[in-house]
Design a protein around this motif. Structure first.
Motif, PDB file in Angstrom:
ATOM      1  N   THR A 126      36.685  52.572  30.955  1.00  0.00           N
ATOM      2  CA  THR A 126      37.654  52.599  32.057  1.00  0.00           C
ATOM      3  C   THR A 126      36.973  53.222  33.272  1.00  0.00           C
ATOM      4  O   THR A 126      36.041  54.004  33.135  1.00  0.00           O
ATOM      5  N   SER A 127      37.460  52.871  34.451  1.00  0.00           N
ATOM      6  CA  SER A 127      36.885  53.418  35.663  1.00  0.00           C
ATOM      7  C   SER A 127      37.916  53.378  36.782  1.00  0.00           C
ATOM      8  O   SER A 127      38.323  52.297  37.219  1.00  0.00           O
ATOM      9  N   ASP A 128      38.328  54.549  37.234  1.00  0.00           N
ATOM     10  CA  ASP A 128      39.274  54.617  38.345  1.00  0.00           C
ATOM     11  C   ASP A 128      38.641  54.093  39.628  1.00  0.00           C
ATOM     12  O   ASP A 128      39.303  53.434  40.428  1.00  0.00           O
ATOM     13  N   VAL A 129      37.349  54.370  39.821  1.00  0.00           N
ATOM     14  CA  VAL A 129      36.657  53.913  41.019  1.00  0.00           C
ATOM     15  C   VAL A 129      36.628  52.386  41.058  1.00  0.00           C
ATOM     16  O   VAL A 129      36.860  51.775  42.098  1.00  0.00           O
ATOM     17  N   THR A 130      36.376  51.765  39.918  1.00  0.00           N
ATOM     18  CA  THR A 130      36.361  50.300  39.858  1.00  0.00           C
ATOM     19  C   THR A 130      37.730  49.735  40.179  1.00  0.00           C
ATOM     20  O   THR A 130      37.845  48.754  40.913  1.00  0.00           O
ATOM     21  N   GLU A 131      38.774  50.346  39.642  1.00  0.00           N
ATOM     22  CA  GLU A 131      40.128  49.865  39.907  1.00  0.00           C
ATOM     23  C   GLU A 131      40.456  49.898  41.397  1.00  0.00           C
ATOM     24  O   GLU A 131      41.059  48.972  41.933  1.00  0.00           O
ATOM     25  N   VAL A 132      40.040  50.948  42.080  1.00  0.00           N
ATOM     26  CA  VAL A 132      40.295  51.049  43.515  1.00  0.00           C
ATOM     27  C   VAL A 132      39.386  50.096  44.291  1.00  0.00           C
ATOM     28  O   VAL A 132      39.829  49.407  45.211  1.00  0.00           O
ATOM     29  N   SER A 133      38.114  50.036  43.908  1.00  0.00           N
ATOM     30  CA  SER A 133      37.148  49.186  44.616  1.00  0.00           C
ATOM     31  C   SER A 133      37.531  47.717  44.549  1.00  0.00           C
ATOM     32  O   SER A 133      37.348  46.978  45.517  1.00  0.00           O
ATOM     33  N   VAL A 134      38.055  47.276  43.424  1.00  0.00           N
ATOM     34  CA  VAL A 134      38.435  45.871  43.250  1.00  0.00           C
ATOM     35  C   VAL A 134      39.526  45.470  44.245  1.00  0.00           C
ATOM     36  O   VAL A 134      39.558  44.340  44.720  1.00  0.00           O
ATOM     37  N   GLN A 135      40.387  46.399  44.592  1.00  0.00           N
ATOM     38  CA  GLN A 135      41.473  46.092  45.528  1.00  0.00           C
ATOM     39  C   GLN A 135      40.954  45.796  46.930  1.00  0.00           C
ATOM     40  O   GLN A 135      41.582  45.054  47.681  1.00  0.00           O
ATOM     41  N   PHE A 136      39.807  46.367  47.289  1.00  0.00           N
ATOM     42  CA  PHE A 136      39.295  46.221  48.651  1.00  0.00           C
ATOM     43  C   PHE A 136      38.159  45.213  48.775  1.00  0.00           C
ATOM     44  O   PHE A 136      37.883  44.746  49.875  1.00  0.00           O
ATOM     45  N   ALA A 137      37.507  44.893  47.686  1.00  0.00           N
ATOM     46  CA  ALA A 137      36.383  43.951  47.737  1.00  0.00           C
ATOM     47  C   ALA A 137      36.902  42.514  47.708  1.00  0.00           C
ATOM     48  O   ALA A 137      37.889  42.225  47.038  1.00  0.00           O
ATOM     49  N   PRO A 138      36.242  41.600  48.424  1.00  0.00           N
ATOM     50  CA  PRO A 138      36.628  40.184  48.337  1.00  0.00           C
ATOM     51  C   PRO A 138      36.447  39.675  46.911  1.00  0.00           C
ATOM     52  O   PRO A 138      35.606  40.177  46.172  1.00  0.00           O
ATOM     53  N   LEU A 139      37.216  38.676  46.548  1.00  0.00           N
ATOM     54  CA  LEU A 139      37.179  38.128  45.197  1.00  0.00           C
ATOM     55  C   LEU A 139      35.772  37.663  44.845  1.00  0.00           C
ATOM     56  O   LEU A 139      35.157  36.881  45.566  1.00  0.00           O
ATOM     57  N   GLY A 140      35.247  38.176  43.743  1.00  0.00           N
ATOM     58  CA  GLY A 140      33.930  37.778  43.278  1.00  0.00           C
ATOM     59  C   GLY A 140      32.788  38.606  43.806  1.00  0.00           C
ATOM     60  O   GLY A 140      31.670  38.519  43.303  1.00  0.00           O
ATOM     61  N   ARG A 141      33.014  39.403  44.835  1.00  0.00           N
ATOM     62  CA  ARG A 141      31.937  40.228  45.409  1.00  0.00           C
ATOM     63  C   ARG A 141      31.609  41.383  44.466  1.00  0.00           C
ATOM     64  O   ARG A 141      30.457  41.664  44.192  1.00  0.00           O
ATOM     65  N   LEU A 142      32.635  42.048  43.944  1.00  0.00           N
ATOM     66  CA  LEU A 142      32.441  43.154  43.012  1.00  0.00           C
ATOM     67  C   LEU A 142      32.551  42.606  41.594  1.00  0.00           C
ATOM     68  O   LEU A 142      33.548  41.978  41.235  1.00  0.00           O
ATOM     69  N   VAL A 143      31.503  42.824  40.797  1.00  0.00           N
ATOM     70  CA  VAL A 143      31.490  42.343  39.413  1.00  0.00           C
ATOM     71  C   VAL A 143      31.531  43.543  38.478  1.00  0.00           C
ATOM     72  O   VAL A 143      30.518  44.205  38.278  1.00  0.00           O
TER      73      VAL A 143
END
Length: 122
Positions: A67-84
């Motif tokens: 699990t990763s709280d940072v990933t959960e937040v980052s996914v909301q702001f990154a364009p689709l497919g940019r953050l893997v």
């Protein structure tokens, strides 16, 4: 007259069989399409499907572990497919996976095989 009647019965039977076979083929095609669609969605949700190749010039790889709280937040702001997100177990973060993959439609997440996370062979 008897021969003509027999021929007409055989033609009617042939048409009936052809109709049933045609309908069964259509049902079979629809069933196969549904099964392959379901399998594709399952592979996306479990991070087994290759990433999209079009429309994205660079990616940010994020090792997220279980699990990763940072990933959960980052996914909301990154364009689709940019953050893997590279996940250790997608089952542990089902809501995040569902949101990131848009309900299992877009392959933008990976899951590493159990026991391979953090290793070169993973």
């Amino acid at each position: 007259a008897q021969l003509k009647l027999s021929i007409q019965k055989l033609q009617a039977a042939r048409a009936l069989v052809a109709g049933v076979v045609g309908i069964s083929q259509i049902v079979n095609i629809a069933s196969n399409f549904y099964d392959s669609s379901k399998m594709f969605r399952r592979r996306i949700i479990h991070g087994k499907e290759p990433l999209l190749k079009w429309g994205i010039d660079s990616r940010i790889i994020r090792l997220a572990g279980l699990t990763s709280d940072v990933t959960e937040v980052s996914v909301q702001f990154a364009p689709l497919g940019r953050l893997v997100p590279i996940m250790k177990d997608t089952g542990a973060v089902k809501d995040l996976v569902w949101d990131v993959t848009q309900g299992g439609k877009v392959p933008v997440i990976w899951e590493v095989k159990k026991g391979h996370y953090g290793f070169k062979k993973g």
